[in-house]
Design an enzyme around this catalytic site. Structure first.
Site, PDB file in Angstrom:
ATOM      1  N   ASP A   8       0.565  -1.274  -0.474  1.00  0.00           N
ATOM      2  CA  ASP A   8       0.387   0.618   0.332  1.00  0.00           C
ATOM      3  C   ASP A   8       1.058   1.102  -0.071  1.00  0.00           C
ATOM      4  O   ASP A   8       2.014   1.285   0.516  1.00  0.00           O
ATOM      5  CB  ASP A   8      -0.846  -0.045   1.180  1.00  0.00           C
ATOM      6  CG  ASP A   8      -1.823   1.255   0.902  1.00  0.00           C
ATOM      7  OD1 ASP A   8      -2.421   1.529   0.760  1.00  0.00           O
ATOM      8  OD2 ASP A   8      -1.596   1.575   2.529  1.00  0.00           O
ATOM      9  N   ASP A  10      -0.146   5.120   0.613  1.00  0.00           N
ATOM     10  CA  ASP A  10      -0.370   6.412   1.867  1.00  0.00           C
ATOM     11  C   ASP A  10      -0.661   5.115   3.210  1.00  0.00           C
ATOM     12  O   ASP A  10      -1.222   4.839   3.769  1.00  0.00           O
ATOM     13  CB  ASP A  10      -2.036   7.209   1.814  1.00  0.00           C
ATOM     14  CG  ASP A  10      -1.598   7.876   0.523  1.00  0.00           C
ATOM     15  OD1 ASP A  10      -0.782   8.785   0.006  1.00  0.00           O
ATOM     16  OD2 ASP A  10      -2.426   8.285   0.072  1.00  0.00           O
ATOM     17  N   GLU A  53     -14.400  10.596  -1.861  1.00  0.00           N
ATOM     18  CA  GLU A  53     -15.418   9.824  -1.696  1.00  0.00           C
ATOM     19  C   GLU A  53     -15.271  10.679  -0.306  1.00  0.00           C
ATOM     20  O   GLU A  53     -16.629  10.547   0.630  1.00  0.00           O
ATOM     21  CB  GLU A  53     -15.083   8.758  -0.754  1.00  0.00           C
ATOM     22  CG  GLU A  53     -15.634   7.361  -2.222  1.00  0.00           C
ATOM     23  CD  GLU A  53     -13.697   7.779  -3.873  1.00  0.00           C
ATOM     24  OE1 GLU A  53     -14.177   6.790  -4.153  1.00  0.00           O
ATOM     25  OE2 GLU A  53     -13.388   8.082  -2.918  1.00  0.00           O
ATOM     26  N   HIS A  82     -10.741  18.387  -5.256  1.00  0.00           N
ATOM     27  CA  HIS A  82      -9.571  17.185  -6.020  1.00  0.00           C
ATOM     28  C   HIS A  82      -8.624  17.211  -6.476  1.00  0.00           C
ATOM     29  O   HIS A  82      -7.412  16.921  -6.421  1.00  0.00           O
ATOM     30  CB  HIS A  82     -10.565  16.177  -5.926  1.00  0.00           C
ATOM     31  CG  HIS A  82      -9.641  14.990  -5.431  1.00  0.00           C
ATOM     32  ND1 HIS A  82      -8.654  14.339  -6.405  1.00  0.00           N
ATOM     33  CD2 HIS A  82      -9.340  13.633  -4.339  1.00  0.00           C
ATOM     34  CE1 HIS A  82      -8.107  12.947  -6.289  1.00  0.00           C
ATOM     35  NE2 HIS A  82      -8.896  12.902  -4.972  1.00  0.00           N
ATOM     36  N   ASP A 183      -1.690  -0.483   6.239  1.00  0.00           N
ATOM     37  CA  ASP A 183      -1.377   0.386   7.546  1.00  0.00           C
ATOM     38  C   ASP A 183      -2.445   0.540   8.346  1.00  0.00           C
ATOM     39  O   ASP A 183      -2.889   1.342   9.623  1.00  0.00           O
ATOM     40  CB  ASP A 183      -0.991   1.678   8.052  1.00  0.00           C
ATOM     41  CG  ASP A 183      -2.081   2.313   6.647  1.00  0.00           C
ATOM     42  OD1 ASP A 183      -2.240   2.125   5.646  1.00  0.00           O
ATOM     43  OD2 ASP A 183      -1.748   3.756   7.223  1.00  0.00           O
TER      44      ASP A 183
END
Length: 235
Positions: A8, A10, A53, A82, A183
């Protein structure tokens, strides 16, 4: 036999969530909105995967009398926010605002030397991935990864396992012969749903999550040499 490591981005490869929060608040100011997300607000919003989202969820919360956010004006607002947020984040990363978490680069380098494949499975945008990895590894960063799953080719967000299923299909390696690194609880759910043994390295934004089912929960990847990963995987 362990053949591939899937990361992953972030929160896992780098502590980026604080910068994401800063970037969101910058976008709100730029758009002239009176919105402001505190750390506590963002902790709750991180239960929702995906920046767009989160923005849509927040819009609903401050406009409770409106049942839909599918109208053109609202969607345009979310898109502008965004875009502004992403531009701010990318520029900050390229200026060195974040770096890889302890142990990440050493583990990747050791894994490559020992013939393991590397891959990325994230719900973030390809722009965010490229900014971070280019800053941390260099312009040839893509050469380090056999495949990259992100919001552009796996749009259904975690905890849905779509991005992991896409990466596994590209790797052509059984899930049981891979290991994921996450995480968050949503990331763990996605990886487990794809059949992946998963190592968790929480951060300040996810330390309170439930990580039941994880192979290991570690403070960072300095404790995760390839030999230890093979040992844990074999068990």
């Amino acid at each position: 036999m362990l053949q591939a490591l899937i990361f992953d981005v972030d929160g896992t490869l780098a502590d980026t969530e604080g910068l994401h929060l800063e970037a969101f608040n910058h976008a709100f100011r730029q758009e002239g909105l009176d919105w402001h997300w505190s750390v506590d607000d963002y902790l709750r919003l991180l239960e929702i995967s995906g920046g767009r989202e989160r923005l849509a969820h927040h819009w609903r919360s401050v406009n409770p009398d409106h049942k839909e956010v599918d109208g053109g004006a609202v969607q345009d607002l979310i898109a502008r926010l965004h875009e502004a947020k992403t531009a701010y984040y990318e520029q900050a990363v390229l200026q060195g605002a974040v770096s890889l978490r302890p142990g990440v680069l050493a583990l990747m380098s050791e894994a490559r030397r020992q013939g393991l494949q590397l891959a990325i499975a994230t719900t973030t945008s390809p722009v965010n991935v490229a900014a971070l990895m280019r800053s941390a590894i260099g312009p040839d960063w893509r050469d380090h990864f056999l495949t990259i799953g992100d919001a552009s080719n796996a749009p259904i967000k975690k905890p849905n396992p779509q991005v992991y299923m896409k990466v596994l299909a590209d790797l052509r390696i059984r899930a049981a012969d891979c290991m994921a690194f996450e995480d968050s609880a949503n990331g763990l759910k996605a990886a487990l749903a794809a059949g992946l043994p998963t190592v968790i390295t929480p951060n300040r934004y996810t330390a309170h999550h439930n990580f039941q089912g994880a192979l290991r929960v570690l403070p960072d990847l300095t404790q995760a040499s390839v030999s230890r990963l093979r040992e844990w995987h074999a068990r």
